[in-house]
Design an enzyme around this catalytic site. Sequence first.
Site, PDB file in Angstrom:
ATOM      1  N   GLY A 132      12.029  -6.167  -3.309  1.00  0.00           N
ATOM      2  CA  GLY A 132      12.012  -6.659  -4.690  1.00  0.00           C
ATOM      3  C   GLY A 132      10.683  -7.268  -5.083  1.00  0.00           C
ATOM      4  CB  SER A 134       7.387  -3.496  -9.117  1.00  0.00           C
ATOM      5  OG  SER A 134       6.384  -3.009  -8.279  1.00  0.00           O
ATOM      6  CD  GLU A 249       4.313  -0.418   1.555  1.00  0.00           C
ATOM      7  OE1 GLU A 249       3.835  -1.477   1.094  1.00  0.00           O
ATOM      8  OE2 GLU A 249       5.075   0.325   0.918  1.00  0.00           O
ATOM      9  CG  ASN A 372      -5.116   7.217  -6.261  1.00  0.00           C
ATOM     10  OD1 ASN A 372      -4.305   6.800  -5.435  1.00  0.00           O
ATOM     11  ND2 ASN A 372      -5.512   8.472  -6.305  1.00  0.00           N
TER      12      ASN A 372
END
Lengths: 393, 352
Positions: A132, A134, A249, A372
């Site tokens: 949780g 964004s 990650e 990006n």
Amino acid sequence: MKLTFSNEDERFREEIASWLESNLSGEFAHLRFRGGPGDEHAFPEDRKRWEQHLAAGGWTCIGWPESAGGRGASIEQQVIFAEEYARAGAPGRVGHIGEGLAGPTIVEFGTQEQKDKYLPGIRNGTDLWCQGYSEPSAGSDLANIRTRAVRDEASGRWAITGQKVWTSLAHESDWCFVLARTNPESRAHHGLGFFLVNMHQPGVTVQPIEQMTGTSEFNEVFFDEALAEDIVGEPGDGWRIAMTLLGFERGVSTLGQQMQFQNELNDIVKAARANGAAWEPTIRQRIAEAHIGLRLMRYNAMRMLSADSQESGASSLVYKLHWSSWHRNLGALAMDVLGPEAELLAHPPYELTRLQALYLFSRADTIYGGTNQIQRNIIAERGLGMPKETKGR
Amino acid sequence: MDFTFTEDQLAFKEAIGRFLMVEAPPEMLREIWETDEGRSPELRRKMAEQGLTALSVPEEQGGLGMDDVAWSLLTQELGYYAIPDSMADTAYVAAGLLAALPEATPDRNALLERIAEGSIRIAVAHGISPLVADVHMADKVLVHYEGEVHLVSKEALACQRNTSIDSSRRLSRIQFQPDSSSRILGAEAGTSVWAETLNRGVLAVAGQSLGLAQRMLDLSVDYAVQRKQFGKPIGSFQAVKHKMADVAGAIEFAKPVLYRAAYALASGEARADLHVSHAKLACCKAAWLSARHGIQVHGAMGYTWEADLQMFMKRAWALNASWGTREFHQNRIADIVLSDGAPIGPQFTFGD
């Protein structure tokens, strides 16, 4: 430098390969090559059972320390596991957010009580997690979190109110780690807390978002005075913990993803050979470039993992930008290989072929987990030491 | 050398653009998706009333007698509004083919008259596209068979319908057994008619792609101006605005290529193939870039079913391989540029 596997590693490879071969059969046979990115909606219940079956075989959380219930597997063994898992076509993991993100964070920052409470469920594949972070106003500007956490002085428990969005697999999850504002006066990355919230309670509502693929992997999640089970660290530690988690990650969990990419590239090569596109010079060149790009990604990841302490600067920061752009281009290549046939659906009303799903889903790669543009900012600002763009407040 | 359009051409484009903006908003296109046939007879009728179907039918058959140059503007409008109807196949590609047939060809004049009045749908089946648009609705199908032109009704074909990634597109794979009764032009004359028809099909795709590119740019710029992060519109960040600038550049550099190709086709230039393939590559590249940067600028929102961007993106992707893949068109250009006596010196900048 040693770029080969030891005899012990090879024995480990045989062990996992034969386990997968004999277990991906019968009730799990139909899961082969299913449930990867873009296909997360496939057989969720069967994949949950598979996760538990995998756990019973001792094949979840192998990289965790033994004290946390893992195998303490070496980097090499984790690489081998990822390779064999993909080669066998074992299904996309439903437990990867718990294993790769929630678990390591609790191992690093949690109390012993929290470790005892949460790690076994992840390890056994019975508790599935989602992330949780964004929110509608906190996308690239992640620190602009508005979800509030309010502490009840009598019970000492925190109540969460607010909205999260783009929450992958929330509709299949039992738990969510939530970044929320503990100090209502605070701004940006100050005054945040890292909470563990049970998804099965009246204050939590999950609303799937229909993607342009016609399927739903992401969700909106609404918290209305939902009770947090725990807070990891102290109020105000949230940002530091969240950033450490994002480091996980970029770690070992990327290896499995690369193997998935290899399977996709193989599919494209197969399609190109079948329809003759493989003899088209411009296509041949792009297939070769894709192969080179994947090799680079692989070597770079291995270098990052094996020389973790030596590496600094921009080298680990460029990884997401590289893989997301490469994968997006792979999707475009798949469509060009198929030519005019590329637009035909597998089945009406809107079931995509594997390569179409790859193509459409890869458009999300350059956005989620830091776009990006944000990646380039990070490379320029943290890696190259360039000045920060001025931020309005 | 003059790249300007006539006032008539520009007025027509503007009128059609205004008309489509009102009559074919995205929410209506989504409603049409849900229908089995995927087409709105009412929208088609209204487009005919605007004169679109009559555009390039010769004046003798009740048309306006305009040419490829006018279509290079109008196909952009069709793309900008992502019109689901394969209007250009009937009114531009099929009309061009029929008009090129000898006057005495049976049915020629009658079909052209019906195109002009908007009472017929004609699908065009050229071998370069294994999937033919809108055969399921077609009153007649013009079929390419070894250089010959055949005119058949869809009942005479074995059709297999397919669904597309673009919910607006309706595609059929057809099987065709030729016989002399359906042949309206032999291979000798047919070969050059089909060569020109192929170029029209390509140009229609190029024009639509460019319109799609512009629409996606407009949507993305709007979004970047409204969406705030870090306390400012994201459009103020260089990382975002440079993307939009790149797309604008690609579009502006594709436009003259499209117009040059339309002119080459309208004037029957010998090397029209070169210009037409160049136009397709340039326009599709602009659309591809606009889609790619557009979804990036929209962030996760652009990836949803709800946001309209996906409608235009999917059309751009679908059109990319229709009427010849990128490789086909690259090879056509390479063949001409690498041929003996290729016209590549300074004296050939604008010459044929």
